[in-house]
Design a protein around this motif. Structure first.
Motif, PDB file in Angstrom:
ATOM      1  N   SER A  88       0.847  -1.184   0.000  1.00 31.86           N
ATOM      2  CA  SER A  88       0.000   0.000   0.000  1.00 31.86           C
ATOM      3  C   SER A  88       0.881   1.232   0.000  1.00 31.86           C
ATOM      4  O   SER A  88       1.910   1.265   0.679  1.00 31.86           O
ATOM      5  CB  SER A  88      -0.898   0.006   1.243  1.00 31.86           C
ATOM      6  OG  SER A  88      -1.733   1.131   1.225  1.00 31.86           O
TER       7      SER A  88
ATOM      8  N   GLY B 142       0.497   5.602   0.130  1.00 33.82           N
ATOM      9  CA  GLY B 142      -0.416   6.693   0.434  1.00 33.82           C
ATOM     10  C   GLY B 142       0.044   7.979  -0.221  1.00 33.82           C
ATOM     11  O   GLY B 142       0.036   9.028   0.405  1.00 33.82           O
TER      12      GLY B 142
ATOM     13  N   GLY C 105       5.379   5.871   7.540  1.00 34.92           N
ATOM     14  CA  GLY C 105       4.630   4.708   8.002  1.00 34.92           C
ATOM     15  C   GLY C 105       3.235   4.605   7.415  1.00 34.92           C
ATOM     16  O   GLY C 105       2.711   3.508   7.226  1.00 34.92           O
ATOM     17  N   ASP C 106       2.627   5.744   7.091  1.00 34.80           N
ATOM     18  CA  ASP C 106       1.282   5.725   6.508  1.00 34.80           C
ATOM     19  C   ASP C 106       1.312   5.553   4.986  1.00 34.80           C
ATOM     20  O   ASP C 106       0.272   5.609   4.332  1.00 34.80           O
ATOM     21  CB  ASP C 106       0.506   6.986   6.882  1.00 34.80           C
ATOM     22  CG  ASP C 106       1.100   8.268   6.295  1.00 34.80           C
ATOM     23  OD1 ASP C 106       2.138   8.207   5.594  1.00 34.80           O
ATOM     24  OD2 ASP C 106       0.523   9.341   6.547  1.00 34.80           O
ATOM     25  N   GLY C 107       2.507   5.356   4.422  1.00 38.90           N
ATOM     26  CA  GLY C 107       2.624   5.144   2.982  1.00 38.90           C
ATOM     27  C   GLY C 107       2.843   6.415   2.194  1.00 38.90           C
ATOM     28  O   GLY C 107       3.053   6.362   0.985  1.00 38.90           O
ATOM     29  N   GLY C 108       2.801   7.551   2.856  1.00 44.72           N
ATOM     30  CA  GLY C 108       3.041   8.808   2.160  1.00 44.72           C
ATOM     31  C   GLY C 108       4.501   8.940   1.745  1.00 44.72           C
ATOM     32  O   GLY C 108       5.392   8.337   2.349  1.00 44.72           O
TER      33      GLY C 108
END
Length: 175
Positions: A27, A29, A136-139
């Motif tokens: 994933s 982000g 960590g959030d994929g950004g």
């Protein structure tokens, strides 16, 4: 002082023979994809038109470098069953392929014995690495350029090992 981070256009335009990209996350982000991903989750529709305003800058760049004889390959290591994000990415991959990228998919279980770098990367002509870092959030997080020969060798060997096992896009069926 670390080398200046070139744009993707500058990076890929510098390629003389090859540009390979290894993606290893299930994933992402990335802000630029947020609206498109949300629309796909709501409707199942994805923009895979290589001439659309969304894709045209990328497909123009890929066509330009491929027309010079540069081979562009992208390999994606994915967990199965695949995540929603990978389903979305798979649905739009026609634009990459149409532009001239060769794309393959490797189920993560088949990559267990491959020594892989800790981050996604672009490797240009087997010597210049553009590390893609993510939060960590994929950004997206700031990338990094390296010409370290040992790291370039690791990336080249990892990519080729993945490529040999990976399934061409037209043959890979997501579950």
């Amino acid at each position: 002082m670390p080398p200046k981070l070139p744009s993707f256009a500058e990076l890929l335009d510098s390629a003389q023979q090859s540009a390979v990209h290894l993606e290893m996350r299930d994933s992402y982000g990335v802000t630029a994809e947020a609206d498109s991903f949300a629309r796909w989750k709501e409707t199942g529709a994805v923009d895979d038109d290589p001439e659309s305003p969304y894709w045209a800058p990328w497909t123009y760049l890929i066509r330009r470098i491929v027309s010079r004889g540069v081979v562009v390959r992208r390999a994606r290591i994915v967990s199965e069953p695949v995540s929603d994000y990978i389903r979305y990415e798979y649905a739009g991959t026609r634009a990459n392929v149409t532009a001239g990228e060769d794309v393959r998919w490797l189920p993560r279980r088949q990559a267990s014995d491959i020594a892989l770098p800790g981050n996604d990367f672009w490797l240009i002509d087997g010597r210049l690495i553009r590390w893609n870092h993510f939060a960590g959030d994929g950004g997206s997080a700031p990338g990094e350029i390296s010409e370290d020969p040992a790291a370039a060798r690791l990336c080249a060997e990892a990519f080729e090992a993945v490529w040999q096992r990976a399934i061409p896009h037209d043959d890979y069926k997501i579950s």
